[in-house]
Motif scaffolding. Structure first.
Motif, PDB file in Angstrom:
ATOM      1  N   GLN A   1      -9.062  22.710  44.964  1.00 29.72           N
ATOM      2  CA  GLN A   1      -8.579  22.989  43.600  1.00 29.72           C
ATOM      3  C   GLN A   1      -7.274  22.206  43.214  1.00 29.72           C
ATOM      4  N   VAL A   2      -7.092  21.977  42.241  1.00 26.75           N
ATOM      5  CA  VAL A   2      -5.932  21.002  41.743  1.00 26.75           C
ATOM      6  C   VAL A   2      -5.251  21.739  40.784  1.00 26.75           C
ATOM      7  N   GLN A   3      -4.194  22.023  40.737  1.00 29.59           N
ATOM      8  CA  GLN A   3      -3.556  22.650  39.132  1.00 29.59           C
ATOM      9  C   GLN A   3      -2.528  21.789  38.987  1.00 29.59           C
ATOM     10  N   VAL A   4      -2.197  21.558  37.704  1.00 27.63           N
ATOM     11  CA  VAL A   4      -1.011  20.759  37.095  1.00 27.63           C
ATOM     12  C   VAL A   4      -0.311  21.517  36.026  1.00 27.63           C
ATOM     13  N   VAL A   5       0.982  21.694  36.337  1.00 29.07           N
ATOM     14  CA  VAL A   5       1.682  22.701  35.591  1.00 29.07           C
ATOM     15  C   VAL A   5       2.892  22.009  35.031  1.00 29.07           C
ATOM     16  N   GLU A   6       3.111  22.267  33.734  1.00 28.96           N
ATOM     17  CA  GLU A   6       4.270  21.762  33.026  1.00 28.96           C
ATOM     18  C   GLU A   6       5.631  22.905  32.665  1.00 28.96           C
ATOM     19  N   SER A   7       6.444  22.229  32.675  1.00 26.73           N
ATOM     20  CA  SER A   7       7.515  23.253  32.393  1.00 26.73           C
ATOM     21  C   SER A   7       8.744  22.430  31.633  1.00 26.73           C
ATOM     22  N   GLY A   8       9.857  23.168  31.047  1.00 28.12           N
ATOM     23  CA  GLY A   8      10.843  22.495  30.344  1.00 28.12           C
ATOM     24  C   GLY A   8      10.976  22.552  28.931  1.00 28.12           C
ATOM     25  N   GLY A   9       9.798  22.808  28.152  1.00 30.21           N
ATOM     26  CA  GLY A   9       9.810  22.761  26.827  1.00 30.21           C
ATOM     27  C   GLY A   9      10.535  23.800  25.882  1.00 30.21           C
ATOM     28  N   GLY A  10      11.019  23.867  24.875  1.00 28.20           N
ATOM     29  CA  GLY A  10      11.605  24.522  24.116  1.00 28.20           C
ATOM     30  C   GLY A  10      12.008  24.179  22.755  1.00 28.20           C
ATOM     31  N   LEU A  11      13.177  24.702  22.261  1.00 33.86           N
ATOM     32  CA  LEU A  11      13.709  24.482  20.816  1.00 33.86           C
ATOM     33  C   LEU A  11      15.046  23.812  20.976  1.00 33.86           C
ATOM     34  N   VAL A  12      15.190  22.579  20.442  1.00 38.10           N
ATOM     35  CA  VAL A  12      16.377  21.646  20.489  1.00 38.10           C
ATOM     36  C   VAL A  12      16.710  21.216  19.035  1.00 38.10           C
ATOM     37  N   GLN A  13      17.839  21.027  18.841  1.00 38.78           N
ATOM     38  CA  GLN A  13      18.182  20.251  17.673  1.00 38.78           C
ATOM     39  C   GLN A  13      18.019  18.956  17.532  1.00 38.78           C
ATOM     40  N   ALA A  14      17.688  18.230  16.519  1.00 39.76           N
ATOM     41  CA  ALA A  14      17.572  16.950  16.393  1.00 39.76           C
ATOM     42  C   ALA A  14      18.888  16.107  16.986  1.00 39.76           C
ATOM     43  N   GLY A  15      18.627  15.337  17.769  1.00 39.73           N
ATOM     44  CA  GLY A  15      19.805  14.421  18.332  1.00 39.73           C
ATOM     45  C   GLY A  15      19.891  14.851  19.609  1.00 39.73           C
ATOM     46  N   GLY A  16      19.327  16.030  20.003  1.00 39.70           N
ATOM     47  CA  GLY A  16      19.541  16.763  21.376  1.00 39.70           C
ATOM     48  C   GLY A  16      18.471  16.146  22.717  1.00 39.70           C
ATOM     49  N   SER A  17      18.526  16.784  23.867  1.00 38.80           N
ATOM     50  CA  SER A  17      17.857  16.339  24.730  1.00 38.80           C
ATOM     51  C   SER A  17      17.097  17.363  25.342  1.00 38.80           C
ATOM     52  N   LEU A  18      15.797  16.896  26.174  1.00 36.33           N
ATOM     53  CA  LEU A  18      15.430  18.003  26.953  1.00 36.33           C
ATOM     54  C   LEU A  18      14.534  17.217  28.076  1.00 36.33           C
ATOM     55  N   ARG A  19      14.310  18.075  29.092  1.00 42.16           N
ATOM     56  CA  ARG A  19      13.912  17.283  30.083  1.00 42.16           C
ATOM     57  C   ARG A  19      12.331  18.149  30.749  1.00 42.16           C
TER      58      ARG A  19
END
Length: 122
Positions: A1-19
């Motif tokens: 069985q293969v699982q795919v899991v994302e992380s790192g989302g959230g709330l950020v102001q315009a002009g900001g960064s997320l990974r």
């Protein structure tokens, strides 16, 4: 069985960064392509960026120059560095692993993660 899991989302102001990070786990021998898609309510899911096992990348025009997709040292990992974020980048971001070959299988299958919310406030 293969699982795919994302992380790192959230709330950020315009002009900001997320990974964002994505890990595919299981008895995987190879993955041909890993992608990031996004979807907002009432709209179709759209491809944001993709990267092949050989490192070739592809981006949606709307994110070129702002987002960077990369694969980790562990080839089952993919990242999406998002800079200069805009309100219109707000969406649920999904990771997809295409043509995943597991040990002993002759055919590859596609797998999706559950998604991670990215909200950009203006």
């Amino acid at each position: 069985q293969v699982q795919v899991v994302e992380s790192g989302g959230g709330l950020v102001q315009a002009g900001g960064s997320l990974r964002l990070s994505c890990v595919a786990s299981g008895r995987i021998s190879s993955i041909s392509v890993m992608d990031w898609y996004r979807q907002v309510p009432g709209k179709q899911r759209e491809l944001v960026a993709s990267i092949t096992s050989g490192g070739r990348t592809n981006y949606a025009d709307s994110v070129k120059g702002r987002f960077t997709i990369s694969r980790g040292d562990a080839k089952n990992t993919v990242y999406l560095q998002m800079n200069s974020l805009k309100a219109e980048d707000t969406a649920v971001y999904y990771c997809a692993a295409e043509r995943v070959y597991t040990l002993g299988d002759l055919r590859g299958y596609d797998y999706w993660g559950q998604g991670t919310q990215v909200t950009v406030s203006s």
